[in-house]
Design an enzyme around this catalytic site. Structure first.
Site, mmCIF file in Angstrom:
data_model
loop_
_atom_site.group_PDB
_atom_site.id
_atom_site.type_symbol
_atom_site.label_atom_id
_atom_site.label_comp_id
_atom_site.label_asym_id
_atom_site.label_seq_id
_atom_site.Cartn_x
_atom_site.Cartn_y
_atom_site.Cartn_z
ATOM 1 N N CYS A 80 3.745 0.481 13.284
ATOM 2 C CA CYS A 80 2.374 0.439 13.792
ATOM 3 C C CYS A 80 2.420 -0.054 15.239
ATOM 4 O O CYS A 80 1.636 -0.916 15.652
ATOM 5 C CB CYS A 80 1.479 -0.443 12.928
ATOM 6 S SG CYS A 80 2.115 -2.109 12.658
ATOM 7 N N ASN A 137 0.819 -1.216 0.000
ATOM 8 C CA ASN A 137 0.000 0.000 0.000
ATOM 9 C C ASN A 137 0.852 1.265 0.000
ATOM 10 O O ASN A 137 0.575 2.223 -0.721
ATOM 11 C CB ASN A 137 -0.938 0.000 1.209
ATOM 12 C CG ASN A 137 -2.117 -0.936 1.017
ATOM 13 O OD1 ASN A 137 -2.463 -1.276 -0.111
ATOM 14 N ND2 ASN A 137 -2.721 -1.365 2.105
#
Length: 559
Positions: A357, A236
């Site tokens: 993350c 992505n």
């Protein structure tokens, strides 16, 4: 049954802290990723509820199943969409269904709730209450934001314009807005499904959380640049980089997992990306000095992390597991620091963005601080001054994200920039500090040395002859000249020899006095140049004085 077996294996690995759930799902090489990921997520969310049901019903004792396999089967049987398997497994679970349903009903009565979600622990309820929006990034490689908005409006969605505050991201029904930070990001109500939408299947939109869009957006490489995406899969961020650089230039993408790289190739193909070059290679083994990467100026580094920032993937580790968690975080931080240091070695690098993350400072600020100490030629760039959540002190230039303050998953971003003036800035203070004392002391010494010279003779303006030890007998040379002149004078006035002896004695006494004065002056001045000058001056004065005395004595004698 393969779906449940694979889901149980992933939950086993997650309990052993072998990786984030998302990473483990992609690494599983399962052919149908989407239902597997959904089953794993939901099972983990209801994990404590499912475990209580299984223990109370004594299911493991009667079926000889492992706990995580029982969890995924019980979830689909009681809470999910129904069992997706057949044969002996389905028959066995249906056999125990009544008893399992009875245990679930008693739990609801005991807690005085009517919904399955109300049985969830408080920590999980908090995550669900945050209810994150659905973020959709417009792929500008294939379309424009305006065209995507027009298509969605024709498809029944209502566009409310660009958001101006966080509260504007709380949406219902079919309303959507443009994000206030990222203009290519559209925001929809939670759980809006686009997997079967034309724009998604055609690669015109990409389902990507806002926090995950930050690294490429902040790196902001120009069109035609050479860029490295160090740990690229599932792709992505790679597709986002390609869109920002207008699909021009070179985009080198590395990943160790061949399966994930294959999935990434499919995603990039659907997105229309053509400037990329995929490599099934360990980024740490990439040679920064290779001619292939001589023009690389930008690096995006999003290495493997704990995944602790992902909503619904959070786990409250027991005290017994704390030691394992610490050891795993230490190992991850060590790997992340190696990757970060390696990324800064590319000779023409201008900027590197580092992201995780994770919510743990050990993987975030700790890694960046250690890297800056080892690489003083780089500094942090202050990011998005209006962003509500900053990095922990003192690294407030970085960004953090969390569901409560930014309406995203937990995330961390730091942007490192090379600054060429680092060396000069460090050296200048040292020069300014050390030079003044030396200059002042030299000036004082020179003043002390020059004052006697000024008092002694006005000939100081004339450059002195180079100082040598051989010039010290200058007074004796002058006396030899006098001795040559004195006999001539004696012969002219016809003085007796006794008077000549007396005059020589006076001369010797005068020489001694001059020598003493010269020594005293030398001790005060303390330089060879001044000593020689003084000796010369004293000698000249001595000669003049002696000649005057001789003349006077001669006159007296004549008289």
């Amino acid at each position: 049954m393969a779906l449940y077996v694979k889901a149980a294996e992933i939950l086993d690995k997650a309990e052993k802290k072998q990786g984030a759930l998302k990473t483990l799902v992609y690494d599983s090489k399962f052919e149908n990723i989407k239902p597997l990921f959904a089953l794993v997520l939901e099972t983990q969310k209801f994990s404590s509820v499912l475990e209580e049901i299984i223990v109370s019903s004594k299911l493991l004792k009667q079926t000889k199943m492992r706990m995580n396999l029982a969890k995924v089967l019980v979830f689909d049987l009681l809470i999910g969409q129904g069992l997706k398997c057949g044969g002996a497994w389905k028959t066995m679970m249906i056999k125990h269904r009544a008893r399992l349903q009875s245990v679930l009903a008693r739990m609801k009565v005991k807690q005085k709730v009517s919904k399955n979600e109300d049985l969830l622990p408080a920590s999980v309820k908090q995550v669900l209450a945050e209810n994150l929006p659905r973020y959709v990034r417009v792929n500008t490689v294939k379309t424009t934001v305006e065209d995507a908005v027009d298509y969605l409006k024709r498809d029944g969605f209502a566009y409310l314009g660009q958001a101006s505050r966080l509260e504007d991201l709380t949406l219902k029904e079919k309303y959507f807005v443009m994000d206030m930070h990222l203009p290519e990001l559209l925001v929809f109500p939670p759980n809006t499904d686009f997997h079967d939408h034309f724009l998604y299947k055609a690669g015109h939109i990409i389902l990507q959380d806002k926090a995950s869009c930050l690294p490429a957006y902040l790196l902001n490489p120009p069109a035609g640049a050479h860029i490295i995406d160090a740990c690229a899969a599932p792709g992505n961020k790679t597709s986002h980089l390609a869109a920002i650089m207008k699909n021009k230039g070179k985009l080198f993408a590395f990943d160790l997992d061949a399966k994930r790289l294959s999935t990434m190739a499919t995603l990039l193909l659907r997105s229309g990306v053509t400037c990329h070059q995929l490599a099934n290679q360990d980024f740490l083994k990439v040679d920064p000095d290779s001619p292939q990467f001589k023009d690389v100026e930008y690096v995006l580094l999003d290495p493997s992390c704990s995944g602790s920032g992902m909503v619904c993937l959070r786990d409250d580790a027991s005290s017994a597991d704390q030691q394992k968690v610490k050891a795993r975080l230490a190992a991850l931080a060590c790997f992340q620091l190696r990757c970060l240091n390696h990324g800064l070695k590319f000779p023409r690098l201008k900027r590197l963005v580092y992201s995780t993350c994770s919510i743990h400072s050990q993987e975030n600020e700790g890694v960046v601080a250690a890297c800056l100490q080892e690489n003083p030629g780089f500094r942090l760039v202050n990011l998005l001054s209006q962003w509500p959540e900053r990095g922990l002190e003192p690294l407030t230039q970085c960004l953090r994200a969390n569901p409560a303050k930014t309406r995203t998953h937990g995330f961390f971003v730091a942007l490192l920039e090379k600054h060429s003036g680092a060396g000069r800035k460090k050296q200048e203070p040292a020069v300014q500090i050390s030079d003044p004392p030396v200059t002042i002391s030299e000036a004082v010494n020179e003043a002390e040395k020059q004052e006697p010279a000024v008092q002694i003779s006005a000939q100081e303006a004339t450059p002195p002859t180079p100082p040598t030890r051989r010039k010290r007998p200058a007074a004796s040379d002058a006396s030899e000249t006098e001795d040559k002149q004195t006999p001539a004078a004696d012969q002219a006035d016809g003085t007796p020899s006794k008077k000549r002896k007396r005059k020589r004695k006076k001369k010797k006494k005068k020489k001694k006095v001059d020598t003493v004065e010269t020594v005293d002056t030398m001790e005060t001045v303390d330089t060879m140049e001044t000593v020689d000058t003084m000796e010369t001056v004293d000698t000249m004065e001595t000669v003049d004085t002696m000649e005057t005395v001789d003349t006077m004595e001669t006159v007296e004698t004549v008289e």
